[in-house]
Design a protein around this motif. Structure first.
Motif, PDB file in Angstrom:
ATOM      1  N   SER A 190       0.833  -1.206   0.000  1.00  0.00           N
ATOM      2  CA  SER A 190       0.000   0.000   0.000  1.00  0.00           C
ATOM      3  C   SER A 190       0.867   1.255   0.000  1.00  0.00           C
ATOM      4  N   ALA A 191       1.941   1.244   0.789  1.00  0.00           N
ATOM      5  CA  ALA A 191       2.837   2.399   0.829  1.00  0.00           C
ATOM      6  C   ALA A 191       3.532   2.585  -0.511  1.00  0.00           C
ATOM      7  N   LEU A 192       3.938   1.495  -1.140  1.00  0.00           N
ATOM      8  CA  LEU A 192       4.543   1.610  -2.467  1.00  0.00           C
ATOM      9  C   LEU A 192       3.562   2.222  -3.463  1.00  0.00           C
ATOM     10  N   LYS A 193       2.328   1.721  -3.456  1.00  0.00           N
ATOM     11  CA  LYS A 193       1.312   2.270  -4.367  1.00  0.00           C
ATOM     12  C   LYS A 193       1.046   3.742  -4.074  1.00  0.00           C
ATOM     13  N   ALA A 194       1.116   4.108  -2.806  1.00  0.00           N
ATOM     14  CA  ALA A 194       0.923   5.506  -2.432  1.00  0.00           C
ATOM     15  C   ALA A 194       2.017   6.398  -3.013  1.00  0.00           C
ATOM     16  N   ILE A 239      -8.537  -1.667  11.271  1.00  0.00           N
ATOM     17  CA  ILE A 239      -9.395  -1.270  12.382  1.00  0.00           C
ATOM     18  C   ILE A 239     -10.697  -2.075  12.403  1.00  0.00           C
ATOM     19  N   LYS A 240     -11.108  -2.598  11.259  1.00  0.00           N
ATOM     20  CA  LYS A 240     -12.359  -3.346  11.182  1.00  0.00           C
ATOM     21  C   LYS A 240     -12.169  -4.860  11.306  1.00  0.00           C
ATOM     22  N   ARG A 241     -10.915  -5.291  11.473  1.00  0.00           N
ATOM     23  CA  ARG A 241     -10.670  -6.732  11.497  1.00  0.00           C
ATOM     24  C   ARG A 241     -11.351  -7.387  12.704  1.00  0.00           C
ATOM     25  N   LYS A 242     -11.664  -8.645  12.562  1.00  0.00           N
ATOM     26  CA  LYS A 242     -12.358  -9.388  13.612  1.00  0.00           C
ATOM     27  C   LYS A 242     -11.477 -10.484  14.223  1.00  0.00           C
ATOM     28  N   LYS A 243     -10.263 -10.608  13.734  1.00  0.00           N
ATOM     29  CA  LYS A 243      -9.356 -11.632  14.269  1.00  0.00           C
ATOM     30  C   LYS A 243      -7.934 -11.253  13.983  1.00  0.00           C
ATOM     31  N   LEU A 291       1.800  13.153   4.901  1.00  0.00           N
ATOM     32  CA  LEU A 291       2.722  12.730   3.843  1.00  0.00           C
ATOM     33  C   LEU A 291       2.230  13.173   2.472  1.00  0.00           C
ATOM     34  N   ARG A 292       3.168  13.474   1.585  1.00  0.00           N
ATOM     35  CA  ARG A 292       2.829  13.838   0.206  1.00  0.00           C
ATOM     36  C   ARG A 292       2.783  12.571  -0.636  1.00  0.00           C
ATOM     37  N   ILE A 293       1.691  11.836  -0.459  1.00  0.00           N
ATOM     38  CA  ILE A 293       1.485  10.560  -1.143  1.00  0.00           C
ATOM     39  C   ILE A 293       0.034  10.492  -1.600  1.00  0.00           C
ATOM     40  N   ASP A 294      -0.297   9.425  -2.293  1.00  0.00           N
ATOM     41  CA  ASP A 294      -1.691   9.167  -2.653  1.00  0.00           C
ATOM     42  C   ASP A 294      -2.357   8.485  -1.458  1.00  0.00           C
ATOM     43  N   HIS A 295      -3.059   9.262  -0.660  1.00  0.00           N
ATOM     44  CA  HIS A 295      -3.643   8.723   0.573  1.00  0.00           C
ATOM     45  C   HIS A 295      -4.698   7.660   0.302  1.00  0.00           C
ATOM     46  N   SER A 296      -5.335   7.732  -0.855  1.00  0.00           N
ATOM     47  CA  SER A 296      -6.364   6.738  -1.185  1.00  0.00           C
ATOM     48  C   SER A 296      -5.773   5.338  -1.308  1.00  0.00           C
ATOM     49  N   ALA A 297      -4.475   5.250  -1.586  1.00  0.00           N
ATOM     50  CA  ALA A 297      -3.832   3.942  -1.680  1.00  0.00           C
ATOM     51  C   ALA A 297      -3.618   3.332  -0.303  1.00  0.00           C
ATOM     52  N   MET A 298      -3.553   4.166   0.730  1.00  0.00           N
ATOM     53  CA  MET A 298      -3.331   3.679   2.089  1.00  0.00           C
ATOM     54  C   MET A 298      -4.634   3.397   2.825  1.00  0.00           C
ATOM     55  N   LYS A 299      -5.710   4.075   2.454  1.00  0.00           N
ATOM     56  CA  LYS A 299      -6.951   3.988   3.216  1.00  0.00           C
ATOM     57  C   LYS A 299      -7.499   2.571   3.340  1.00  0.00           C
ATOM     58  N   PRO A 300      -7.505   1.762   2.276  1.00  0.00           N
ATOM     59  CA  PRO A 300      -8.079   0.407   2.418  1.00  0.00           C
ATOM     60  C   PRO A 300      -7.393  -0.439   3.483  1.00  0.00           C
ATOM     61  N   VAL A 301      -6.062  -0.391   3.559  1.00  0.00           N
ATOM     62  CA  VAL A 301      -5.377  -1.224   4.541  1.00  0.00           C
ATOM     63  C   VAL A 301      -5.592  -0.679   5.949  1.00  0.00           C
ATOM     64  N   PHE A 302      -5.684   0.643   6.093  1.00  0.00           N
ATOM     65  CA  PHE A 302      -6.013   1.230   7.391  1.00  0.00           C
ATOM     66  C   PHE A 302      -7.392   0.753   7.848  1.00  0.00           C
ATOM     67  N   GLN A 317      -4.890   8.468  15.231  1.00  0.00           N
ATOM     68  CA  GLN A 317      -3.597   9.151  15.251  1.00  0.00           C
ATOM     69  C   GLN A 317      -2.751   8.748  14.047  1.00  0.00           C
ATOM     70  N   ALA A 318      -2.726   7.448  13.769  1.00  0.00           N
ATOM     71  CA  ALA A 318      -1.933   6.953  12.640  1.00  0.00           C
ATOM     72  C   ALA A 318      -2.410   7.565  11.329  1.00  0.00           C
ATOM     73  N   TRP A 319      -3.722   7.656  11.161  1.00  0.00           N
ATOM     74  CA  TRP A 319      -4.262   8.202   9.919  1.00  0.00           C
ATOM     75  C   TRP A 319      -3.953   9.687   9.792  1.00  0.00           C
ATOM     76  N   GLN A 320      -3.992  10.418  10.886  1.00  0.00           N
ATOM     77  CA  GLN A 320      -3.656  11.845  10.840  1.00  0.00           C
ATOM     78  C   GLN A 320      -2.195  12.043  10.447  1.00  0.00           C
ATOM     79  N   HIS A 321      -1.319  11.204  10.952  1.00  0.00           N
ATOM     80  CA  HIS A 321       0.084  11.266  10.542  1.00  0.00           C
ATOM     81  C   HIS A 321       0.215  10.957   9.047  1.00  0.00           C
ATOM     82  N   CYS A 322      -0.542   9.982   8.584  1.00  0.00           N
ATOM     83  CA  CYS A 322      -0.485   9.597   7.171  1.00  0.00           C
ATOM     84  C   CYS A 322      -0.866  10.773   6.268  1.00  0.00           C
ATOM     85  N   LEU A 323      -1.847  11.533   6.695  1.00  0.00           N
ATOM     86  CA  LEU A 323      -2.312  12.674   5.898  1.00  0.00           C
ATOM     87  C   LEU A 323      -1.235  13.744   5.756  1.00  0.00           C
TER      88      LEU A 323
END
Length: 280
Positions: free
Chosen positions: A42-46, A276-280, A261-272, A253-259
């Motif tokens: 995701s970071a590479l794609k960003a 947070i929504k994981r169940k296991k 960065l001068r990257i494509d934030h949409s590439a990081m959002k799915p993994v974030f 906090q992590a997402w605010q730090h991500c914002l």
């Protein structure tokens, strides 16, 4: 991730057949969430770089993560019998083979990362990061902090954070830094470190909650193991509700730090969001 799974299945082909290789593959290919590779890709794609560039590095990190789980499950550590829905490595094989399989995966990781399509300087940086973040100043330091905290009733939230900053957070941060190296953006290191720190704590708090709220079948591993090992957790110190809130706060906090960065934030959002929504 299917192409990466195929890559992972073949990355030990140069190793001679043995019981150790069998145990290595048994654990490495047992599935799992592949969170660390997902973060790297995701970071590479960003940064506008194809995820395939990160395959060797992601495989190396996954080898280190797998070795740490093999050793964590041993009787001398957490003494767990189930991992990812299957018998742990030392149960499936034997304790000596599990130790050697873990040793071999750690060693192989440093060989694997050298397959990266990178300059000599970048390869040196990648090897240095992997050594630092997985070793006695990184994940291993967190493991000994964790062992030293077992059975103690005076463990504070601050001490618990220190454990998981290293034990969990270092291998969450590592793929983000490796992506920055491969993308030639090492100037972003400090921001990625802040992201990895907050994300690592959020991830660990979630695990503590799942350990007391999920079933063995849902998690694919033993539950209530922290209580069985007399470990202080975010749940034991704060309760489920406050721990769950805190996981969300660290995620935010992590997402605010991500914002920042001068990257494509949409590439990081799915993994974030997946974390947070994981169940296991």
């Amino acid at each position: 991730m299917n192409s990466f799974e195929e890559y992972l299945q073949n990355c030990l082909n140069n190793i001679k057949d043995s019981k150790v290789k069998e145990a290595m593959l048994y654990s490495l290919l047992a599935g799992g969430k592949r969170i660390r590779p997902q973060l790297l890709f995701s970071a590479l794609k960003a940064y506008g770089i194809a995820e395939e560039k990160g395959f060797p590095c992601a495989a190396a990190i996954e080898m280190i993560h797998t070795y740490s789980l093999i050793h964590d499950d041993l009787p001398a550590m957490d003494d767990d019998t189930l991992r990812r829905g299957r018998p742990t490595c030392h149960i499936q094989f034997d304790e000596a083979t599990a130790i050697l399989a873990g040793d071999a995966l750690l060693t192989q990781a440093f060989h694997e990362v050298l397959k990266s399509d990178a300059t000599a300087s970048q390869l040196v940086s990648l090897e240095s990061l992997i050594s630092s973040y997985s070793g006695a100043n990184g994940m291993v330091l967190g493991q000994i902090y964790d062992l030293e905290a077992e059975g103690r009733c005076d463990v504070s939230i601050e001490a618990l954070q220190r454990v998981h900053e290293y034990k969990t957070g270092k291998l969450i941060t590592l793929p983000l830094l490796c992506a920055a190296v491969l993308a030639n953006h090492e100037e972003d290191f400090e921001v990625w470190k802040s992201i990895g720190y907050a994300m690592g704590l959020s991830f660990q708090i979630q695990d503590d909650v799942f350990d007391v709220t999920s079933t063995c079948e849902e998690l694919g591993k033993d539950i209530m193991s922290d209580a069985g090992n007399h470990k202080s957790t975010y749940v034991s110190l704060l309760g489920v509700e406050r721990a769950t809130q805190l996981a969300q706060e660290y995620y935010d906090q992590a997402w605010q730090h991500c914002l920042a960065l001068r990257i494509d934030h949409s590439a990081m959002k799915p993994v974030f969001d997946a974390l947070i929504k994981r169940k296991k």
